[in-house]
Design a protein around this motif. Structure first.
Motif, PDB file in Angstrom:
ATOM      1  N   GLU A  27     -29.636 -19.122 -50.652  1.00 58.47           N
ATOM      2  CA  GLU A  27     -30.224 -19.201 -49.618  1.00 58.47           C
ATOM      3  C   GLU A  27     -30.579 -18.178 -49.056  1.00 58.47           C
ATOM      4  O   GLU A  27     -31.324 -18.475 -48.176  1.00 58.47           O
ATOM      5  CB  GLU A  27     -28.836 -18.811 -49.187  1.00 58.47           C
ATOM      6  CG  GLU A  27     -27.688 -19.876 -49.254  1.00 58.47           C
ATOM      7  CD  GLU A  27     -26.391 -20.106 -48.453  1.00 58.47           C
ATOM      8  OE1 GLU A  27     -26.357 -18.767 -47.285  1.00 58.47           O
ATOM      9  OE2 GLU A  27     -25.532 -21.225 -48.809  1.00 58.47           O
ATOM     10  N   ILE A  31     -33.872 -20.433 -48.552  1.00 55.62           N
ATOM     11  CA  ILE A  31     -33.643 -20.808 -46.958  1.00 55.62           C
ATOM     12  C   ILE A  31     -33.861 -20.229 -46.495  1.00 55.62           C
ATOM     13  O   ILE A  31     -34.842 -20.704 -45.165  1.00 55.62           O
ATOM     14  CB  ILE A  31     -31.969 -21.357 -47.069  1.00 55.62           C
ATOM     15  CG1 ILE A  31     -31.425 -22.320 -48.599  1.00 55.62           C
ATOM     16  CG2 ILE A  31     -31.653 -22.151 -45.630  1.00 55.62           C
ATOM     17  CD1 ILE A  31     -32.016 -23.831 -48.750  1.00 55.62           C
ATOM     18  N   ASP A  32     -33.456 -19.090 -46.692  1.00 55.42           N
ATOM     19  CA  ASP A  32     -33.783 -17.660 -44.960  1.00 55.42           C
ATOM     20  C   ASP A  32     -35.123 -17.199 -45.065  1.00 55.42           C
ATOM     21  O   ASP A  32     -35.340 -16.242 -44.450  1.00 55.42           O
ATOM     22  CB  ASP A  32     -32.965 -16.794 -45.400  1.00 55.42           C
ATOM     23  CG  ASP A  32     -31.189 -17.127 -45.049  1.00 55.42           C
ATOM     24  OD1 ASP A  32     -31.297 -17.652 -44.565  1.00 55.42           O
ATOM     25  OD2 ASP A  32     -30.268 -16.192 -45.783  1.00 55.42           O
ATOM     26  N   MET A  36     -40.348 -20.885 -45.894  1.00 55.83           N
ATOM     27  CA  MET A  36     -39.171 -22.197 -45.753  1.00 55.83           C
ATOM     28  C   MET A  36     -39.766 -23.560 -44.578  1.00 55.83           C
ATOM     29  O   MET A  36     -38.904 -22.075 -43.124  1.00 55.83           O
ATOM     30  CB  MET A  36     -38.094 -21.834 -46.058  1.00 55.83           C
ATOM     31  CG  MET A  36     -37.051 -22.877 -46.420  1.00 55.83           C
ATOM     32  SD  MET A  36     -37.494 -24.662 -48.067  1.00 55.83           S
ATOM     33  CE  MET A  36     -36.678 -22.757 -49.003  1.00 55.83           C
ATOM     34  N   GLU A  37     -39.558 -24.501 -44.519  1.00 53.39           N
ATOM     35  CA  GLU A  37     -40.044 -25.080 -43.889  1.00 53.39           C
ATOM     36  C   GLU A  37     -39.549 -25.980 -43.840  1.00 53.39           C
ATOM     37  O   GLU A  37     -38.613 -26.348 -44.588  1.00 53.39           O
ATOM     38  CB  GLU A  37     -42.160 -25.189 -43.091  1.00 53.39           C
ATOM     39  CG  GLU A  37     -41.637 -26.621 -42.005  1.00 53.39           C
ATOM     40  CD  GLU A  37     -43.036 -26.788 -42.691  1.00 53.39           C
ATOM     41  OE1 GLU A  37     -43.035 -27.789 -41.764  1.00 53.39           O
ATOM     42  OE2 GLU A  37     -43.697 -26.134 -42.999  1.00 53.39           O
ATOM     43  N   GLN A  38     -38.193 -26.476 -43.114  1.00 53.07           N
ATOM     44  CA  GLN A  38     -37.117 -27.859 -42.200  1.00 53.07           C
ATOM     45  C   GLN A  38     -38.278 -28.854 -42.286  1.00 53.07           C
ATOM     46  O   GLN A  38     -38.808 -28.570 -40.875  1.00 53.07           O
ATOM     47  CB  GLN A  38     -36.072 -27.654 -41.456  1.00 53.07           C
ATOM     48  CG  GLN A  38     -35.060 -26.434 -42.221  1.00 53.07           C
ATOM     49  CD  GLN A  38     -33.713 -26.354 -41.336  1.00 53.07           C
ATOM     50  OE1 GLN A  38     -33.943 -27.313 -40.537  1.00 53.07           O
ATOM     51  NE2 GLN A  38     -33.141 -25.616 -41.589  1.00 53.07           N
ATOM     52  N   ILE A  39     -38.468 -29.873 -42.155  1.00 50.77           N
ATOM     53  CA  ILE A  39     -38.916 -30.981 -41.794  1.00 50.77           C
ATOM     54  C   ILE A  39     -37.495 -32.033 -41.959  1.00 50.77           C
ATOM     55  O   ILE A  39     -36.718 -32.218 -42.400  1.00 50.77           O
ATOM     56  CB  ILE A  39     -39.578 -31.606 -43.324  1.00 50.77           C
ATOM     57  CG1 ILE A  39     -40.771 -30.582 -42.844  1.00 50.77           C
ATOM     58  CG2 ILE A  39     -40.317 -32.901 -43.289  1.00 50.77           C
ATOM     59  CD1 ILE A  39     -41.414 -30.832 -44.450  1.00 50.77           C
ATOM     60  N   PHE A  40     -38.013 -32.909 -41.224  1.00 49.53           N
ATOM     61  CA  PHE A  40     -37.005 -34.030 -40.582  1.00 49.53           C
ATOM     62  C   PHE A  40     -37.596 -35.267 -40.308  1.00 49.53           C
ATOM     63  O   PHE A  40     -38.764 -34.885 -39.943  1.00 49.53           O
ATOM     64  CB  PHE A  40     -36.731 -33.360 -38.437  1.00 49.53           C
ATOM     65  CG  PHE A  40     -35.339 -32.240 -38.521  1.00 49.53           C
ATOM     66  CD1 PHE A  40     -34.314 -32.567 -39.645  1.00 49.53           C
ATOM     67  CD2 PHE A  40     -35.693 -30.893 -38.782  1.00 49.53           C
ATOM     68  CE1 PHE A  40     -33.310 -31.019 -38.951  1.00 49.53           C
ATOM     69  CE2 PHE A  40     -35.437 -29.527 -38.085  1.00 49.53           C
ATOM     70  CZ  PHE A  40     -34.162 -29.512 -39.340  1.00 49.53           C
ATOM     71  N   CYS A  68     -41.134 -38.300 -46.795  1.00 44.80           N
ATOM     72  CA  CYS A  68     -41.436 -36.976 -46.522  1.00 44.80           C
ATOM     73  C   CYS A  68     -42.224 -35.746 -46.820  1.00 44.80           C
ATOM     74  O   CYS A  68     -43.333 -34.717 -46.645  1.00 44.80           O
ATOM     75  CB  CYS A  68     -40.625 -35.862 -45.774  1.00 44.80           C
ATOM     76  SG  CYS A  68     -39.290 -36.673 -44.146  1.00 44.80           S
TER      77      CYS A  68
END
Length: 121
Positions: A27, A31-32, A36-40, A68
């Motif tokens: 994490e 994650i932190d 780090m990029e979140q892709i939806f 994605c």
């Protein structure tokens, strides 16, 4: 990734304490991180993933993830960056490599190979 850690714990290869340390480290390191990029997924990506399901015989979740990743890697490469798909799923990894993505399997690849992907010479 968490599944790999859980599987190792369930197999008795790591203790519950070590599992908690690994998960916390994961994490913190991944994650932190600011990079780090979140892709939806968009509706178009979900629909486009159907071709990936047929082409590579992937399940829907893996196909959406791969779609994605493929869309994002094209944007990153224009900017001079890249993307590394991290997974221990053999079918997903094979499909990603066929599609031209860099891949890292934490169950068989080592830190040096990850470092080379993240920060090439």
């Amino acid at each position: 990734m968490i599944f790999v850690f859980v599987r190792r714990r369930n197999e008795g290869k790591i203790t519950a304490t070590r599992f908690n340390q690994i998960r916390e480290h994961f994490e913190t390191e991944f994650i932190d991180r600011d990079k780090m990029e979140q892709i939806f997924p968009t509706e178009d990506q979900i629909t486009d993933s159907w071709d990936i399901i047929e082409k590579h015989s992937l399940n829907s979740t893996d196909a959406i993830l791969l779609q994605c990743a493929l869309d994002r890697v094209n944007e990153l490469r224009i900017e001079g960056d890249n993307l590394v798909l991290v997974s221990s799923d053999k079918r997903l990894m094979r499909a990603a490599m066929i599609e031209g993505l860099f891949t890292f399997n934490p169950e068989i690849d080592n830190q040096a190979s990850l470092d080379a992907l993240i920060d090439p010479p």
